[in-house]
Every structure is written in structure tokens, then in C-alpha cells.
Design a protein around this motif. Structure first.
Motif, PDB file in Angstrom:
ATOM      1  N   MET A  25     -59.635 -17.291 101.243  1.00  9.47           N
ATOM      2  CA  MET A  25     -59.820 -17.957  99.943  1.00  9.47           C
ATOM      3  C   MET A  25     -61.254 -17.778  99.447  1.00  9.47           C
ATOM      4  SD  MET A  25     -56.983 -18.847  98.921  1.00  9.47           S
ATOM      5  CE  MET A  25     -57.556 -19.581  97.437  1.00  9.47           C
ATOM      6  N   GLY A  26     -62.212 -17.754 100.360  1.00  5.81           N
ATOM      7  CA  GLY A  26     -63.590 -17.488  99.962  1.00  5.81           C
ATOM      8  C   GLY A  26     -63.736 -16.106  99.349  1.00  5.81           C
ATOM      9  N   PHE A  27     -63.092 -15.115  99.962  1.00 11.53           N
ATOM     10  CA  PHE A  27     -63.139 -13.757  99.407  1.00 11.53           C
ATOM     11  C   PHE A  27     -62.483 -13.707  98.035  1.00 11.53           C
ATOM     12  CE2 PHE A  27     -61.060  -9.636  98.751  1.00 11.53           C
ATOM     13  CZ  PHE A  27     -62.183  -8.825  98.701  1.00 11.53           C
ATOM     14  N   VAL A  28     -61.325 -14.349  97.901  1.00 10.99           N
ATOM     15  CA  VAL A  28     -60.609 -14.351  96.619  1.00 10.99           C
ATOM     16  C   VAL A  28     -61.455 -15.029  95.541  1.00 10.99           C
ATOM     17  CG1 VAL A  28     -58.599 -15.340  95.429  1.00 10.99           C
ATOM     18  CG2 VAL A  28     -58.302 -14.176  97.617  1.00 10.99           C
ATOM     19  N   LEU A  29     -62.028 -16.189  95.852  1.00 13.17           N
ATOM     20  CA  LEU A  29     -62.857 -16.893  94.871  1.00 13.17           C
ATOM     21  C   LEU A  29     -64.144 -16.126  94.569  1.00 13.17           C
ATOM     22  CD1 LEU A  29     -62.380 -20.570  96.051  1.00 13.17           C
ATOM     23  CD2 LEU A  29     -61.685 -19.612  93.854  1.00 13.17           C
ATOM     24  N   TRP A  30     -64.728 -15.496  95.585  1.00 13.58           N
ATOM     25  CA  TRP A  30     -65.935 -14.701  95.361  1.00 13.58           C
ATOM     26  C   TRP A  30     -65.660 -13.546  94.409  1.00 13.58           C
ATOM     27  CZ3 TRP A  30     -66.570  -9.555  96.938  1.00 13.58           C
ATOM     28  CH2 TRP A  30     -67.837  -9.028  96.688  1.00 13.58           C
ATOM     29  N   LEU A  31     -64.567 -12.827  94.657  1.00 13.05           N
ATOM     30  CA  LEU A  31     -64.223 -11.692  93.803  1.00 13.05           C
ATOM     31  C   LEU A  31     -63.898 -12.150  92.386  1.00 13.05           C
ATOM     32  CD1 LEU A  31     -63.935  -8.648  93.851  1.00 13.05           C
ATOM     33  CD2 LEU A  31     -61.549  -8.941  94.503  1.00 13.05           C
ATOM     34  N   ALA A  32     -63.155 -13.242  92.262  1.00  9.09           N
ATOM     35  CA  ALA A  32     -62.842 -13.773  90.931  1.00  9.09           C
ATOM     36  C   ALA A  32     -64.109 -14.229  90.221  1.00  9.09           C
ATOM     37  CB  ALA A  32     -61.854 -14.932  91.047  1.00  9.09           C
ATOM     38  N   GLY A  33     -65.025 -14.857  90.951  1.00 11.81           N
ATOM     39  CA  GLY A  33     -66.291 -15.280  90.361  1.00 11.81           C
ATOM     40  C   GLY A  33     -67.139 -14.111  89.913  1.00 11.81           C
ATOM     41  N   GLU A  34     -67.169 -13.052  90.714  1.00 10.14           N
ATOM     42  CA  GLU A  34     -67.919 -11.856  90.337  1.00 10.14           C
ATOM     43  C   GLU A  34     -67.354 -11.235  89.068  1.00 10.14           C
ATOM     44  OE1 GLU A  34     -70.562  -9.996  91.661  1.00 10.14           O
ATOM     45  OE2 GLU A  34     -71.019 -11.666  92.986  1.00 10.14           O
ATOM     46  N   ILE A  35     -66.034 -11.223  88.937  1.00 10.22           N
ATOM     47  CA  ILE A  35     -65.397 -10.619  87.774  1.00 10.22           C
ATOM     48  C   ILE A  35     -65.613 -11.459  86.524  1.00 10.22           C
ATOM     49  CG2 ILE A  35     -63.155 -10.006  86.761  1.00 10.22           C
ATOM     50  CD1 ILE A  35     -62.256  -9.233  89.623  1.00 10.22           C
ATOM     51  N   VAL A  36     -65.458 -12.770  86.635  1.00 13.30           N
ATOM     52  CA  VAL A  36     -65.447 -13.638  85.452  1.00 13.30           C
ATOM     53  C   VAL A  36     -66.838 -14.131  85.060  1.00 13.30           C
ATOM     54  CG1 VAL A  36     -64.601 -15.832  84.532  1.00 13.30           C
ATOM     55  CG2 VAL A  36     -63.073 -14.354  85.817  1.00 13.30           C
ATOM     56  N   LEU A  75     -58.251 -30.745  88.100  1.00 20.15           N
ATOM     57  CA  LEU A  75     -59.522 -31.110  87.483  1.00 20.15           C
ATOM     58  C   LEU A  75     -60.664 -31.075  88.508  1.00 20.15           C
ATOM     59  CD1 LEU A  75     -61.007 -32.152  84.943  1.00 20.15           C
ATOM     60  CD2 LEU A  75     -60.534 -34.456  85.778  1.00 20.15           C
ATOM     61  N   ILE A  76     -60.411 -31.575  89.714  1.00 19.92           N
ATOM     62  CA  ILE A  76     -61.427 -31.554  90.770  1.00 19.92           C
ATOM     63  C   ILE A  76     -61.781 -30.116  91.138  1.00 19.92           C
ATOM     64  CG2 ILE A  76     -61.809 -32.042  93.230  1.00 19.92           C
ATOM     65  CD1 ILE A  76     -60.369 -34.695  92.766  1.00 19.92           C
ATOM     66  N   PHE A  77     -60.765 -29.252  91.260  1.00 11.96           N
ATOM     67  CA  PHE A  77     -61.026 -27.855  91.586  1.00 11.96           C
ATOM     68  C   PHE A  77     -61.859 -27.194  90.492  1.00 11.96           C
ATOM     69  CE2 PHE A  77     -59.861 -23.361  91.257  1.00 11.96           C
ATOM     70  CZ  PHE A  77     -60.320 -22.920  92.484  1.00 11.96           C
ATOM     71  N   LEU A  78     -61.517 -27.440  89.235  1.00 10.58           N
ATOM     72  CA  LEU A  78     -62.288 -26.860  88.133  1.00 10.58           C
ATOM     73  C   LEU A  78     -63.716 -27.386  88.109  1.00 10.58           C
ATOM     74  CD1 LEU A  78     -59.628 -26.799  85.272  1.00 10.58           C
ATOM     75  CD2 LEU A  78     -60.472 -24.880  86.636  1.00 10.58           C
ATOM     76  N   LEU A  79     -63.897 -28.672  88.423  1.00 13.48           N
ATOM     77  CA  LEU A  79     -65.253 -29.231  88.504  1.00 13.48           C
ATOM     78  C   LEU A  79     -66.063 -28.562  89.620  1.00 13.48           C
ATOM     79  CD1 LEU A  79     -64.618 -33.036  87.933  1.00 13.48           C
ATOM     80  CD2 LEU A  79     -66.120 -31.564  86.578  1.00 13.48           C
ATOM     81  N   LEU A  80     -65.420 -28.308  90.753  1.00  9.76           N
ATOM     82  CA  LEU A  80     -66.113 -27.634  91.854  1.00  9.76           C
ATOM     83  C   LEU A  80     -66.529 -26.217  91.464  1.00  9.76           C
ATOM     84  CD1 LEU A  80     -63.980 -28.751  94.917  1.00  9.76           C
ATOM     85  CD2 LEU A  80     -66.371 -29.289  94.505  1.00  9.76           C
ATOM     86  N   VAL A  81     -65.618 -25.479  90.836  1.00 12.56           N
ATOM     87  CA  VAL A  81     -65.943 -24.118  90.397  1.00 12.56           C
ATOM     88  C   VAL A  81     -67.059 -24.164  89.363  1.00 12.56           C
ATOM     89  CG1 VAL A  81     -65.056 -22.104  89.169  1.00 12.56           C
ATOM     90  CG2 VAL A  81     -63.676 -23.162  90.943  1.00 12.56           C
ATOM     91  N   LYS A  82     -66.961 -25.101  88.437  1.00 10.76           N
ATOM     92  CA  LYS A  82     -67.985 -25.246  87.385  1.00 10.76           C
ATOM     93  C   LYS A  82     -69.353 -25.532  88.003  1.00 10.76           C
ATOM     94  CE  LYS A  82     -68.681 -28.017  83.207  1.00 10.76           C
ATOM     95  NZ  LYS A  82     -69.911 -28.677  83.494  1.00 10.76           N
ATOM     96  N   HIS A  83     -69.391 -26.404  89.000  1.00 12.08           N
ATOM     97  CA  HIS A  83     -70.655 -26.792  89.627  1.00 12.08           C
ATOM     98  C   HIS A  83     -71.238 -25.661  90.481  1.00 12.08           C
ATOM     99  CE1 HIS A  83     -73.684 -29.094  91.753  1.00 12.08           C
ATOM    100  NE2 HIS A  83     -73.141 -28.702  92.897  1.00 12.08           N
ATOM    101  N   TYR A  84     -70.447 -25.142  91.415  1.00  9.65           N
ATOM    102  CA  TYR A  84     -70.971 -24.152  92.357  1.00  9.65           C
ATOM    103  C   TYR A  84     -71.254 -22.802  91.702  1.00  9.65           C
ATOM    104  CZ  TYR A  84     -70.329 -27.001  96.517  1.00  9.65           C
ATOM    105  OH  TYR A  84     -70.438 -27.972  97.465  1.00  9.65           O
ATOM    106  N   TRP A  89     -66.648 -24.818  81.310  1.00  7.50           N
ATOM    107  CA  TRP A  89     -65.237 -25.099  81.545  1.00  7.50           C
ATOM    108  C   TRP A  89     -64.378 -23.844  81.376  1.00  7.50           C
ATOM    109  CZ3 TRP A  89     -63.597 -29.105  84.051  1.00  7.50           C
ATOM    110  CH2 TRP A  89     -64.348 -30.265  84.041  1.00  7.50           C
ATOM    111  N   LEU A  90     -64.670 -23.065  80.359  1.00  3.19           N
ATOM    112  CA  LEU A  90     -63.898 -21.851  80.115  1.00  3.19           C
ATOM    113  C   LEU A  90     -64.074 -20.849  81.259  1.00  3.19           C
ATOM    114  CD1 LEU A  90     -61.995 -20.707  78.013  1.00  3.19           C
ATOM    115  CD2 LEU A  90     -63.944 -19.612  76.929  1.00  3.19           C
ATOM    116  N   GLY A  91     -65.293 -20.745  81.770  1.00  2.14           N
ATOM    117  CA  GLY A  91     -65.546 -19.876  82.920  1.00  2.14           C
ATOM    118  C   GLY A  91     -64.815 -20.357  84.162  1.00  2.14           C
ATOM    119  N   ALA A  92     -64.759 -21.671  84.356  1.00  2.00           N
ATOM    120  CA  ALA A  92     -64.056 -22.229  85.516  1.00  2.00           C
ATOM    121  C   ALA A  92     -62.562 -21.952  85.425  1.00  2.00           C
ATOM    122  CB  ALA A  92     -64.313 -23.728  85.616  1.00  2.00           C
ATOM    123  N   VAL A  93     -61.994 -22.105  84.239  1.00  2.00           N
ATOM    124  CA  VAL A  93     -60.573 -21.798  84.052  1.00  2.00           C
ATOM    125  C   VAL A  93     -60.337 -20.300  84.269  1.00  2.00           C
ATOM    126  CG1 VAL A  93     -58.708 -21.728  82.356  1.00  2.00           C
ATOM    127  CG2 VAL A  93     -60.121 -23.765  82.542  1.00  2.00           C
TER     128      VAL A  93
END
Length: 125
Positions: A25-36, A75-84, A89-93
Motif C-alpha cells: 500500500m505504501g508503494f501504491v500510495l507513493w506512486l499515486a502521489g508522485e503522479i498526482v 474523510l479521515i483517509f483524505l485528511l491523512l493524504v492531504k496532510h502528509y 482536497w482535490l489533490g487528495a481525491v
């Protein structure tokens, strides 16, 4: 009758599977974060979102039943993505949607490799 494997083996198995889950999940979120997000997202930030999100969202879903628990968990997951990931909000979504896409593609690729490894790759020539 099925023999018991014991609490120690169960605990060690859980820890190993949880570490594998965090890495995937870290790899998936890292790759998604790099892309978005467009800035350098570290693998540590992605692991932090995956680990913290697992416990917080899981606790909310356990204590708040039904659709309301799922919405609060989202909402909690989106807040975590937004913070870290230091995005809006649009980037987190966008990261959440891209993480789903990356996970589906990764699952498809790994599944195809597993089927090929089990039954042999077809000969082209």
C-alpha cells in the motif's frame, strides 16, 4: 479435526502480513502521489498514510456502523493524504482515485505473471 497453530504463530503471521500490506500500500500510495501531487512524495510519507489510515479508518468503521462509518473513514483517509502529501482536497481525491487505478493495474500485472509462471508462458514463435 483441524489442529491448532497457537497464538504465537498467529501473531507472527499477522505481523508479517501487515508489513507486506504496508509495503504494497505504501508503494501504491507513493506512486499515486508522485503522479498526482507533482512534488517529491517520499516513501515514508506513503507508509505513514497507509499505517495510520489502516488503524484510524478501521477503528471508525468498527465503532460507527454502516454508511456513516464508511464516509467518516473516507474523510479521515483524505485528511491523512492531504496532510502528509501537503496538497489540497482535490489533490487528495486525485491521489485516492489514482491509488485505486495503480492497485488494479498492479494486481492485473502480478496476476498475469502468476498465471504465466504456473501454466507456462505461451510460445510466440
Amino acid at each position: 479435526m483441524i489442529p491448532s497453530i497457537g497464538i504465537g504463530t498467529t501473531l507472527v503471521s499477522f505481523i508479517i502480513l501487515f508489513i507486506i500490506y504496508l509495503l504494497v500500500m505504501g508503494f501504491v500510495l507513493w506512486l499515486a502521489g508522485e503522479i498526482v501531487v507533482g512534488r517529491k512524495v517520499t516513501f515514508g510519507e506513503a507508509i505513514a498514510v497507509a499505517g495510520t489510515g489502516t488503524f484510524l479508518v478501521g477503528a471508525v468503521i468498527v465503532f460507527v456502523q454502516g454508511l456513516l462509518g464508511l464516509l467518516i473513514g473516507l474523510l479521515i483517509f483524505l485528511l491523512l493524504v492531504k496532510h502528509y502529501f501537503k496538497t489540497g482536497w482535490l489533490g487528495a481525491v486525485g491521489v485516492a482515485i489514482m491509488a485505486i487505478v495503480v492497485l488494479v493495474v498492479l494486481t492485473f500485472i502480478l496476476g498475469a505473471l502468476l498465471v504465466g509462471a504456473l501454466f507456462g508462458f505461451p510460445k510466440i514463435f
